[in-house]
Design an enzyme around this catalytic site. Structure first.
Site, PDB file in Angstrom:
ATOM      1  N   LYS A  73      33.013  25.376  35.133  1.00 54.98           N
ATOM      2  CA  LYS A  73      32.478  23.910  34.457  1.00 54.98           C
ATOM      3  C   LYS A  73      31.270  24.276  33.594  1.00 54.98           C
ATOM      4  CE  LYS A  73      32.594  19.319  34.327  1.00 54.98           C
ATOM      5  NZ  LYS A  73      32.534  19.386  32.945  1.00 54.98           N
ATOM      6  N   LYS A  97      24.111  26.498  39.337  1.00 58.43           N
ATOM      7  CA  LYS A  97      23.520  25.167  39.269  1.00 58.43           C
ATOM      8  C   LYS A  97      24.739  24.230  40.227  1.00 58.43           C
ATOM      9  CE  LYS A  97      22.486  23.800  35.349  1.00 58.43           C
ATOM     10  NZ  LYS A  97      22.761  23.184  33.895  1.00 58.43           N
ATOM     11  N   LYS A 109      30.595  28.253  29.998  1.00 57.18           N
ATOM     12  CA  LYS A 109      30.125  27.747  29.068  1.00 57.18           C
ATOM     13  C   LYS A 109      30.535  28.036  27.397  1.00 57.18           C
ATOM     14  CE  LYS A 109      26.142  25.270  28.277  1.00 57.18           C
ATOM     15  NZ  LYS A 109      25.436  24.164  29.391  1.00 57.18           N
ATOM     16  N   THR A 193      21.620  13.468  33.011  1.00 60.14           N
ATOM     17  CA  THR A 193      20.413  14.513  33.046  1.00 60.14           C
ATOM     18  C   THR A 193      19.124  14.341  33.460  1.00 60.14           C
ATOM     19  OG1 THR A 193      22.139  16.074  31.924  1.00 60.14           O
ATOM     20  CG2 THR A 193      19.854  16.742  32.076  1.00 60.14           C
ATOM     21  N   ASN A 224      18.847  13.775  24.208  1.00 61.48           N
ATOM     22  CA  ASN A 224      19.580  13.151  25.138  1.00 61.48           C
ATOM     23  C   ASN A 224      18.555  13.070  26.538  1.00 61.48           C
ATOM     24  OD1 ASN A 224      21.117  13.204  27.809  1.00 61.48           O
ATOM     25  ND2 ASN A 224      22.587  12.162  26.226  1.00 61.48           N
ATOM     26  N   SER A 361      29.264  14.582  35.641  1.00 62.23           N
ATOM     27  CA  SER A 361      30.310  15.236  35.043  1.00 62.23           C
ATOM     28  C   SER A 361      31.338  15.490  36.089  1.00 62.23           C
ATOM     29  CB  SER A 361      30.234  16.598  34.514  1.00 62.23           C
ATOM     30  OG  SER A 361      29.774  16.315  33.192  1.00 62.23           O
TER      31      SER A 361
HETATM   32  P1  NAD Z   1      19.987  17.302  22.466  1.00 62.14           P
HETATM   33  O1  NAD Z   1      20.597  17.926  21.354  1.00 62.14           O
HETATM   34  O2  NAD Z   1      20.346  15.824  22.543  1.00 62.14           O
HETATM   35  O3  NAD Z   1      18.492  17.238  21.999  1.00 62.14           O
HETATM   36  C1  NAD Z   1      17.733  18.654  21.933  1.00 62.14           C
HETATM   37  C2  NAD Z   1      16.231  18.161  21.477  1.00 62.14           C
HETATM   38  O4  NAD Z   1      15.462  19.346  21.323  1.00 62.14           O
HETATM   39  C3  NAD Z   1      16.381  17.461  20.205  1.00 62.14           C
HETATM   40  O5  NAD Z   1      15.137  16.452  20.135  1.00 62.14           O
HETATM   41  C4  NAD Z   1      15.573  18.408  19.286  1.00 62.14           C
HETATM   42  O6  NAD Z   1      14.995  18.052  17.865  1.00 62.14           O
HETATM   43  C5  NAD Z   1      14.857  19.213  19.986  1.00 62.14           C
HETATM   44  N1  NAD Z   1      14.559  20.464  19.621  1.00 62.14           N
HETATM   45  C6  NAD Z   1      15.164  21.530  19.178  1.00 62.14           C
HETATM   46  N2  NAD Z   1      14.573  22.567  18.479  1.00 62.14           N
HETATM   47  C7  NAD Z   1      13.316  22.405  19.157  1.00 62.14           C
HETATM   48  C8  NAD Z   1      12.108  23.175  18.905  1.00 62.14           C
HETATM   49  N3  NAD Z   1      12.003  24.328  18.557  1.00 62.14           N
HETATM   50  N4  NAD Z   1      11.017  22.769  19.718  1.00 62.14           N
HETATM   51  C9  NAD Z   1      11.095  21.450  20.361  1.00 62.14           C
HETATM   52  N5  NAD Z   1      12.229  20.654  20.305  1.00 62.14           N
HETATM   53  C10 NAD Z   1      13.326  21.370  19.783  1.00 62.14           C
HETATM   54  O7  NAD Z   1      20.164  18.205  23.603  1.00 62.14           O
HETATM   55  P2  NAD Z   1      19.908  17.876  25.165  1.00 62.14           P
HETATM   56  O8  NAD Z   1      21.438  17.256  25.576  1.00 62.14           O
HETATM   57  O9  NAD Z   1      18.716  16.900  25.278  1.00 62.14           O
HETATM   58  O10 NAD Z   1      19.657  19.279  25.894  1.00 62.14           O
HETATM   59  C11 NAD Z   1      18.040  19.679  25.963  1.00 62.14           C
HETATM   60  C12 NAD Z   1      18.433  20.891  27.005  1.00 62.14           C
HETATM   61  O11 NAD Z   1      18.842  20.360  28.242  1.00 62.14           O
HETATM   62  C13 NAD Z   1      19.014  21.930  26.632  1.00 62.14           C
HETATM   63  O12 NAD Z   1      18.415  23.003  27.071  1.00 62.14           O
HETATM   64  C14 NAD Z   1      20.353  21.644  27.440  1.00 62.14           C
HETATM   65  O13 NAD Z   1      21.068  22.944  27.544  1.00 62.14           O
HETATM   66  C15 NAD Z   1      19.787  21.099  28.681  1.00 62.14           C
HETATM   67  N6  NAD Z   1      20.638  20.354  29.332  1.00 62.14           N
HETATM   68  C16 NAD Z   1      21.206  19.413  28.874  1.00 62.14           C
HETATM   69  C17 NAD Z   1      22.063  18.476  29.564  1.00 62.14           C
HETATM   70  C18 NAD Z   1      22.810  17.244  29.064  1.00 62.14           C
HETATM   71  O14 NAD Z   1      23.771  16.660  29.891  1.00 62.14           O
HETATM   72  N7  NAD Z   1      22.521  16.691  27.878  1.00 62.14           N
HETATM   73  C19 NAD Z   1      22.349  18.965  30.555  1.00 62.14           C
HETATM   74  C20 NAD Z   1      21.946  20.019  31.365  1.00 62.14           C
HETATM   75  C21 NAD Z   1      20.967  20.743  30.515  1.00 62.14           C
END
Ligand code: NAD
Length: 435
Positions: A73, A97, A109, A193, A224, A361
């Site tokens: 997953k 995780k 992934k 998340t 997000n 999920s």
């Molecule tokens: P997203 O695409 O919705 O948002 C990413 C954010 O990071 C955006 O605001 C973007 O502008 C910002 N960003 C990009 N480059 C940057 C930088 N250099 N410095 C600061 N900010 C920057 O992604 P997301 O889903 O919110 O995921 C964010 C993190 O959380 C990732 O590491 C992802 O793997 C992790 N994550 C997300 C989920 C999920 O369900 N969305 C689950 C587990 C982990």
């Protein structure tokens, strides 16, 4: 996306953490050796006809790290700096995780090397369907179940499910999670998340006696995960004094009105210091900072929620926040971990803090397979129970063994994976004499 501290391959860095946790988990060394190698790695090329008539070839990856505890997953990300070591590291973290969260899954992934902001919507759809065409034999509800990640969203998941269903000539919602609600998505997946991390912070609040309005928070990344966590903390009265996106950070000592920032960011795609009444937003005073400066602020709680490798050996000794809750995957490198641990910082590790997304999920997958759809209250309550129970399980190991929280989380995961591997027999079983 795995720069800037690339002295060591990000996958090797991730795997390196196993040896430390091994001492605290009764697991056969051969099982650990197995976990150091992904089970399957697929690289594909995706030809896409662009709107101007030209053909572009994109590269995509899907990695299945380990499936001992169940189907693999993990999300699919679209980003120009996706690399194979990064996807392997992300798949590895998913195995741990899912085990920490107690889900019947292994880790996987995927990623496509693309800047989705440069594609039209129709190009994005063609790319997405093309990627699924290439990996359709690799994924499936019983084998490998993708989900959204950085720069992929519910609509993209809907296209993926549709393409997979067409190829297999049967509607298969359980092949992918994070879908739009009308296509079989789960209520509560969107903010899962951020909400999962919020439940971890509520446990910290109880353990550390925090009063929300005196607790100053900085959040790196306003996507997000970061936005939803910020909204929930704001509702409880926490002072969110700094937030950032890829364009930089804003800081305001009194704290921000988070719903206004979310509204403005979603309207204009830019992070702005504003206060909004309805749809009318007025600029408010705030300092602008770089993302690096945000990490080093004197706050009570720091939340990296953007990218990997943000806290490294180059800046770890300048981190002032006593508590760090890792919402991003892999924001801290292993050498930075040592520095943070020596200076007494508490790090709630990614494999626990951001496991709310994969937990909901899993709820979505269960609902798709049973055809019985849950209310939002049920999703929230089950998520709260799961996050709180797993947080407490990791906390207990940390206290009993006097180790840092990341090592405790890996130890818990290793124990669970180890039990599953041992129940099929390891060298101890196969070389034992029958009495
Ligand atoms: P997203 O695409 O919705 O948002 C990413 C954010 O990071 C955006 O605001 C973007 O502008 C910002 N960003 C990009 N480059 C940057 C930088 N250099 N410095 C600061 N900010 C920057 O992604 P997301 O889903 O919110 O995921 C964010 C993190 O959380 C990732 O590491 C992802 O793997 C992790 N994550 C997300 C989920 C999920 O369900 N969305 C689950 C587990 C982990």
């Amino acid at each position: 996306m795995s720069a800037p501290d690339n002295s060591r391959d990000i996958f090797e860095d991730a795997v390196g953490r196993l040896d430390k946790a091994l001492r605290y988990a009764d697991i056969d060394p051969e099982a650990v050796e197995r976990l150091k190698h992904p089970k399957q790695v697929l690289e594909v090329s995706i030809p896409v006809r662009m709107d101007n008539g030209t053909l572009r070839i994109f590269t995509g990856y899907r990695v299945r790290h380990d499936d001992t505890r169940g189907p693999t997953k993990g999300g699919i990300r679209y980003h120009p700096q996706v690399t194979l070591p990064e996807v392997k590291a992300l798949a590895f973290w998913m195995t741990f995780k899912c085990a920490v969260a107690g889900l019947p899954y292994g880790g996987g992934k995927g990623g496509v090397v693309v800047n989705p902001k440069e594609l039209s919507r129709m190009e994005l759809e063609r790319l997405t369907r093309g990627f699924i065409e290439q990996i359709a034999d690799f994924i499936g509800p019983e084998t490998d179940v993708p989900a959204p990640d950085v720069y992929t969203n519910a609509m993209i998941m809907g296209w993926m499910m549709d393409e997979y269903s067409k190829i297999h000539r049967r509607r298969t919602p359980a092949v992918i999670t994070g879908k739009p609600i009308p296509l079989g998505g789960s209520l509560g997946r969107e903010d899962a998340t951020g909400r999962g991390a919020y439940y971890c912070i509520k446990e910290l609040e109880r353990l550390r006696g925090w009063t929300p309005h005196n607790t100053r928070v900085a959040i790196q990344g306003f996507g997000n995960a970061g936005q939803h966590l910020a909204l929930l903390l704001h509702q409880d009265g926490y002072r969110i004094v700094a937030v950032s996106d890829s364009g930089g950070a804003i800081y305001r000592e009194e704290g921000f009105d988070i719903p206004s920032l979310v509204f403005a960011k979603n309207e204009t795609r830019r992070l702005k210091a504003v206060y909004c009444e309805g749809s009318v937003c007025t600029a408010i005073e705030a300092q602008t900072l770089t993302n690096q400066e945000l990490l080093e602020l004197d706050v009570d709680l720091l939340v990296p929620a953007a990218l990997e490798n943000q806290i490294t050996r180059h800046n770890a000794d300048r981190i002032q926040a006593p508590v760090i809750v890792e919402v991003a995957n892999g924001p801290t490198t292993s050498d930075a971990d040592e520095i943070l641990s020596r200076s007494g910082k508490l790090v709630v590790p990614d494999i626990l803090a951001n496991s709310g997304g994969v937990t909901v999920s899993y709820f979505e997958w269960v609902q798709n397979r049973s055809g019985d759809y849950w209310s939002l209250e049920t999703v929230h309550e089950r998520l709260r129970r799961t996050m709180t129970a797993q947080f407490q399980a990791v906390w207990r190991i940390m206290e009993e063994q006097r180790i840092d929280m990341r090592t405790a989380a890996y130890a818990l995961a290793l124990r669970r994976i180890g039990e599953a591997i041992a129940s099929q027999g390891t060298v101890r079983f196969f070389t034992a004499r029958d009495s």
